[in-house]
Every structure is written in C-alpha cells, then in structure tokens.
Design a protein around this motif. Structure first.
Motif, PDB file in Angstrom:
ATOM      1  N   UNK A   1     -17.447 -31.076 -55.411  1.00 29.48           N
ATOM      2  CA  UNK A   1     -17.395 -29.630 -55.614  1.00 29.48           C
ATOM      3  C   UNK A   1     -17.228 -29.312 -57.093  1.00 29.48           C
ATOM      4  N   UNK A   2     -16.342 -30.027 -57.762  1.00 27.66           N
ATOM      5  CA  UNK A   2     -16.129 -29.819 -59.201  1.00 27.66           C
ATOM      6  C   UNK A   2     -17.422 -30.095 -59.963  1.00 27.66           C
ATOM      7  N   UNK A   3     -18.108 -31.184 -59.615  1.00 25.37           N
ATOM      8  CA  UNK A   3     -19.369 -31.520 -60.290  1.00 25.37           C
ATOM      9  C   UNK A   3     -20.389 -30.391 -60.146  1.00 25.37           C
ATOM     10  N   UNK A   4     -20.505 -29.846 -58.955  1.00 27.52           N
ATOM     11  CA  UNK A   4     -21.459 -28.759 -58.742  1.00 27.52           C
ATOM     12  C   UNK A   4     -21.123 -27.533 -59.561  1.00 27.52           C
ATOM     13  N   UNK A   5     -19.853 -27.177 -59.588  1.00 32.31           N
ATOM     14  CA  UNK A   5     -19.438 -26.000 -60.348  1.00 32.31           C
ATOM     15  C   UNK A   5     -19.572 -26.239 -61.851  1.00 32.31           C
ATOM     16  N   UNK A   6     -19.206 -27.430 -62.313  1.00 28.64           N
ATOM     17  CA  UNK A   6     -19.313 -27.734 -63.737  1.00 28.64           C
ATOM     18  C   UNK A   6     -20.772 -27.828 -64.166  1.00 28.64           C
ATOM     19  N   UNK A   7     -21.618 -28.381 -63.310  1.00 31.58           N
ATOM     20  CA  UNK A   7     -23.048 -28.429 -63.617  1.00 31.58           C
ATOM     21  C   UNK A   7     -23.596 -27.021 -63.798  1.00 31.58           C
ATOM     22  N   UNK A   8     -23.194 -26.105 -62.928  1.00 34.45           N
ATOM     23  CA  UNK A   8     -23.636 -24.713 -63.056  1.00 34.45           C
ATOM     24  C   UNK A   8     -23.173 -24.115 -64.383  1.00 34.45           C
ATOM     25  N   UNK A   9     -21.947 -24.406 -64.788  1.00 37.13           N
ATOM     26  CA  UNK A   9     -21.431 -23.912 -66.072  1.00 37.13           C
ATOM     27  C   UNK A   9     -22.234 -24.483 -67.239  1.00 37.13           C
ATOM     28  N   UNK A  10     -22.550 -25.772 -67.185  1.00 35.06           N
ATOM     29  CA  UNK A  10     -23.342 -26.388 -68.250  1.00 35.06           C
ATOM     30  C   UNK A  10     -24.719 -25.736 -68.357  1.00 35.06           C
TER      31      UNK A  10
END
Length: 163
Positions: free
Chosen positions: A145-154
């Motif tokens: 979940x963190x990876x998905x949210x951080x990817x969106x931020x990037x």
C-alpha cells in the motif's frame, strides 16, 4: 528498509516506474545522522542519482533526539543531494503519542522548497492488520500500500523518461 521482511517485500522494491531504477539504501534502525552519512558515502562512490527519496527521522523521534538536530540532518541530506544534482522527495512520519513531530518535516520541506509526503505510513499505522506485531513496522501488505501511494506521489511531482 523493510524491517522483518525480505528486501523484495520492502516498498522501494515494489515501486515500478518505467525508466526508473530504485536503489534502497535503507538500514533498519537508522537515525537521520546515520542516513546522512550513508548518503554521503553513496555519493562519494561516484554515483549520481537524479532523484532521492529521503525517509529518515522516525528513529530520531522514537529515541527522543532533539528535533533541531533531526531537522539539521535532514537539511544537510537535502543539500548533499542538491550538491550532486539530485531532486528530492521528503517523506515524513507521524508517530502516535509523539506530538508536533510533523513540524520537523514541514520545516525542512518548506525551507528547501521540496515536495513532502507528510506521513509515509499514510494511515497504515492505525490498521493493525497492516502492521507487524511490534505495531511500528508495516507488514508485506502494508508495504504494498505504501509503495502504491508513494509511486503516485513520485509520478505527481517528477517527470520520468521511459526507456
């Protein structure tokens, strides 16, 4: 760093952006001072990334290190990245029962005019099924979940070249 998990289960390994190669320099238990030194050593090796995600400070807060010291280390890490031509995304953390820690990350982001993810756990810390038994580190599902949210931020803050 993916505490308690295989490296391929930690969120840095799960972020997949075409044209980007992720290198995880995270070490469980690192403070902002440790991370700053690790970053300096990485750059001293001649490596020149275009983007650095800084996710440091949680252990400082847990160890009750002085906030001004953590802030100074984070500012130095941002300066180190900029001195080597790398853009920066800063990730903060909100630790329950440690009040006003968010201001550390807000000050650094504001001073350096860099994007901030205010809380890298983004609510996962309040979902017991996404946290390990220590209630401090995300499970493999929490990391996804963190990876998905951080990817969106990037993708929201930076442009990536596709290969």
């Amino acid at each position: 760093a993916g505490y308690g998990l295989d490296p391929d289960q930690a969120y840095p390994a799960l972020i997949t952006i075409p044209g980007m190669t992720m290198v995880n320099l995270g070490v469980s238990g690192s403070t902002s001072a440790d991370g700053l030194q690790k970053l300096r050593d990485y750059f001293a090796g001649g490596t020149g990334p275009r983007l650095v995600v800084i996710a440091l400070g949680a252990n400082d807060i847990l160890h009750n290190d002085p906030a001004d010291q953590t802030e100074a280390n984070l500012n130095a890490a941002v300066a180190e990245c900029r001195n080597h031509g790398a853009a920066v995304l800063l990730c903060g953390v909100k630790i329950p029962f440690k009040f006003d820690t968010a201001s550390i990350f807000e000050h650094v982001a504001s001073k350096n005019r860099i994007p901030l993810v205010p809380d890298i756990l983004m609510g996962e810390a309040f979902q017991p099924d996404l946290m390990q038994e220590d209630h401090m580190h995300p499970t493999a599902d929490g990391q996804k979940i963190i990876a998905g949210k951080l990817q969106a931020e990037l993708l929201n803050h930076f442009l990536f070249e596709t290969k």
